[in-house]
Design an enzyme around this catalytic site. Structure first.
Site, PDB file in Angstrom:
ATOM      1  N   SER A 146       0.840  -1.193   0.000  1.00 27.93           N
ATOM      2  CA  SER A 146       0.000   0.000   0.000  1.00 27.93           C
ATOM      3  C   SER A 146       0.873   1.239   0.000  1.00 27.93           C
ATOM      4  O   SER A 146       2.041   1.209   0.414  1.00 27.93           O
ATOM      5  CB  SER A 146      -0.897   0.014   1.248  1.00 27.93           C
ATOM      6  N   TYR A 160      -2.806  -1.657   9.991  1.00 27.43           N
ATOM      7  CA  TYR A 160      -2.800  -1.762   8.533  1.00 27.43           C
ATOM      8  C   TYR A 160      -1.488  -1.230   7.974  1.00 27.43           C
ATOM      9  O   TYR A 160      -0.845  -1.873   7.135  1.00 27.43           O
ATOM     10  CB  TYR A 160      -3.977  -0.978   7.963  1.00 27.43           C
TER      11      TYR A 160
END
Length: 269
Positions: A146, A160
């Protein structure tokens, strides 16, 4: 029109039932790959595989929980049996859980579950997938990281962010270790993409604007736009690309501030 960029490839795609995984499965199949669509949601996996078959492609559906090593081992075995070989892994499955906040207010259970799926799940897929790639004579691994692996998020999502940073680091190490075994490993680093997951996360106009104000292109990406980059990285067109983290973020990483009004060019404060 297909250019056959994945002809003779045999791909396993986790999280293939929806979002980026689904779009990638459809694209890989359209480009000639045989695809194992793997997802924790059996119906979603079967729907994607059925869509591929209806279009004349070759696909099988596999139910998998990437947090469970036995389930991942069984997935690879089923893919080898069903496809004849596995030479392409797109380790895409992931979650962003409610309650993922900062270091002082993220519950241990949220941290553990996020790491188990997003980071340890990718480890499981590589651990069991690499022998299959070697049996196939080599291939390509693409791991889903990401943008937050390289940029901090002002909106807290510590578990995350940590999981995706770990995926990027792990991908680099695999690329170095397996480069002379005819195996490439790269990571995708998307910015905010319009998927069912982001629709749940940014469910008000205020939340959407909190993100959009930092986007030079002024919009969320599309899942198919990420799938196109995945196609390049897993195809022979990227034969000399390994150990890379590919940003697919609409320029967010390049922006300090973005205009309030693109037509007038006024700078945001």
């Amino acid at each position: 029109m297909s250019s056959g960029r994945m002809t003779a490839k045999h791909a396993v795609i986790t999280g293939g039932g929806a979002g980026i995984g689904r779009e990638t499965a459809l694209l890989f199949a359209a480009e000639g790959a045989a695809v194992a669509v793997a997802d924790v949601d059996a119906r979603a996996a079967e729907a994607t595989a059925g869509e591929i078959a209806a279009a004349g492609g070759r696909a099988i559906a596999i139910t998998v929980d990437v947090a469970d090593p036995d389930s991942v081992s069984a997935m690879i075995a089923a893919a080898e049996q069903g496809l004849g070989a596995v030479d392409t892994l797109f380790n895409n499955a992931g979650v962003m859980l409610s309650g993922d906040n900062g270091p002082e207010d993220t519950e241990q259970s949220v941290w553990d579950r996020t790491i188990a799926i997003n980071l340890t799940g990718v480890f499981h897929c590589c651990r069991f997938g690499l022998p299959a790639l070697q049996r196939a004579g080599g291939g390509s691994i693409l791991n889903m990281s990401s943008l937050v692996a390289v940029m901090g998020a002002a909106v807290p999502q510590l578990a995350y962010t940590a999981s995706k940073g770990g995926v990027l680091a792990m991908t680099r190490e695999i690329a170095v270790q397996y480069g002379r075994r005819n195996i490439r490993a790269n990571a995708l680093l998307p910015g905010p993409i319009g998927t069912p997951l982001t629709a749940q996360l940014f469910d008000t106009e205020e939340k959407l604007e909190r993100r959009r104000v930092h986007m030079p292109m002024g919009r969320f990406g599309k899942a198919v736009e990420v799938a196109e980059v995945a196609l390049f990285l897993c195809s022979d067109a990227a034969s000399y690309v390994t150990g890379a983290g590919y940003l697919v973020d609409g320029g967010i990483h390049a922006a300090y501030v973005t205009p309030l009004d693109a037509a007038e060019g006024d700078a945001a404060p």
